[in-house]
Design an enzyme around this catalytic site. Sequence first.
Site, PDB file in Angstrom:
ATOM      1  N   ASP A  23      24.421  11.690  10.232  1.00  0.00           N
ATOM      2  CA  ASP A  23      22.945  11.022   9.945  1.00  0.00           C
ATOM      3  C   ASP A  23      22.929   9.742  10.806  1.00  0.00           C
ATOM      4  OD1 ASP A  23      24.629   9.749   8.469  1.00  0.00           O
ATOM      5  OD2 ASP A  23      23.605   9.177   6.836  1.00  0.00           O
ATOM      6  N   GLY A 181      29.626   2.673   3.024  1.00  0.00           N
ATOM      7  CA  GLY A 181      28.417   1.909   2.549  1.00  0.00           C
ATOM      8  C   GLY A 181      28.877   0.465   2.538  1.00  0.00           C
ATOM      9  N   GLU A 211      35.686  -3.490   7.775  1.00  0.00           N
ATOM     10  CA  GLU A 211      34.705  -3.608   8.721  1.00  0.00           C
ATOM     11  C   GLU A 211      33.840  -4.827   8.353  1.00  0.00           C
ATOM     12  OE1 GLU A 211      30.756  -0.819  10.081  1.00  0.00           O
ATOM     13  OE2 GLU A 211      31.732  -0.551   8.165  1.00  0.00           O
TER      14      GLU A 211
END
Length: 362
Positions: A23, A181, A211
């Site tokens: 996506d 997420g 991250e």
Amino acid sequence: MTDMPTLDAIRQAPKALLHDHLDGGLRPETVLDIAGQVGYDGLPSTDAGELASWFRTQSHSGSLERYLEPFSHTVAVMQTPEALYRVAYECVEDLAADAVVYAEIRFAPELHINQGLTFDEIVDAVLAGFAAGERACAGAGCPIKVRLLVTAMRHAAMSREIAELAIRFRDKGVVGFDIAGAEAGYPPSRHLDAFEYMRDNNARFTIHAGEAFGLPSIHEAIAFCGADRLGHGVRIVDDIEVGPDGDVKLGRLAAILRDKRIPLELCPSSNVQTGAVASIAEHPFDLLARSRFRVTVNTDNRLMSDTSMSQEMYRLVETFGYGWSDIQRFTINAMKSAFIAFDERLEIIDEVIKPRFAVLIG
């Protein structure tokens, strides 16, 4: 050929990609086309060039949370089997055009249920698109193998269900599981049940960790959850000291990550956009590579970062002065770390990657 690869030359080199979100890699024209078909009127522009620029600008936000906001538009046009099939098919085409020979693409099925599709129907549509894309690319003389990772959103409570989905489709093209997420407040250990289920079924998984959040996230992913790979993992640099004389000292966590050869799915451009690092020059990629971590190069989100595997490689070449042998090493690192069978990995390395690099290296 000179040892300093050009962008055009890198485009010819075979590549292996482990971290790319379905996506996050749509063509702008496809977003507009599907939006028109399904009646989605939330896009910020109806011009493909302007839309591409908007995605890039919005994603260069300085935080992971804001970086994720534009995905609401791409997910909105991926709610039907036809749309999922098309996006998957075009993903394969775009990667093959960039000389990617192996890719693992990930997406979160739970984000595509707004029109009543079941998880199985969603995965079926994506796998069908991949298969058709592979056939078309093979027929066009640019063969590529694409496999799927199913992702659970770490803020939700569907990870066990998504892990079960991964196992149901393990012989049909799904090769692993992931959680993704916002990291802060949603540690990997919240999803231990899903990871234990994957281990109980002798299946592979990667975890987005290190991250936007630091060493505790990486520690949990490795020590508690047993991750086979780390999505990003860039904050492992916080456990590495570089002395005035250039000597590198690894902390305990960094040492075990390196010594166990746990692959890092590094995404340089994306890391700059999310604020994980200030610039490519300040990215710890080179420090990690020189310290012999198993580093791999990845795109993360090709639309959002306006990037490709060739561009990611070239940015590293420009910044750190890498040559062909370095690019080959990073590529083989990725292929060694893939979630397909050992003999399949070896075949791609020995019969595709090494011979094609031999021509480039000269």
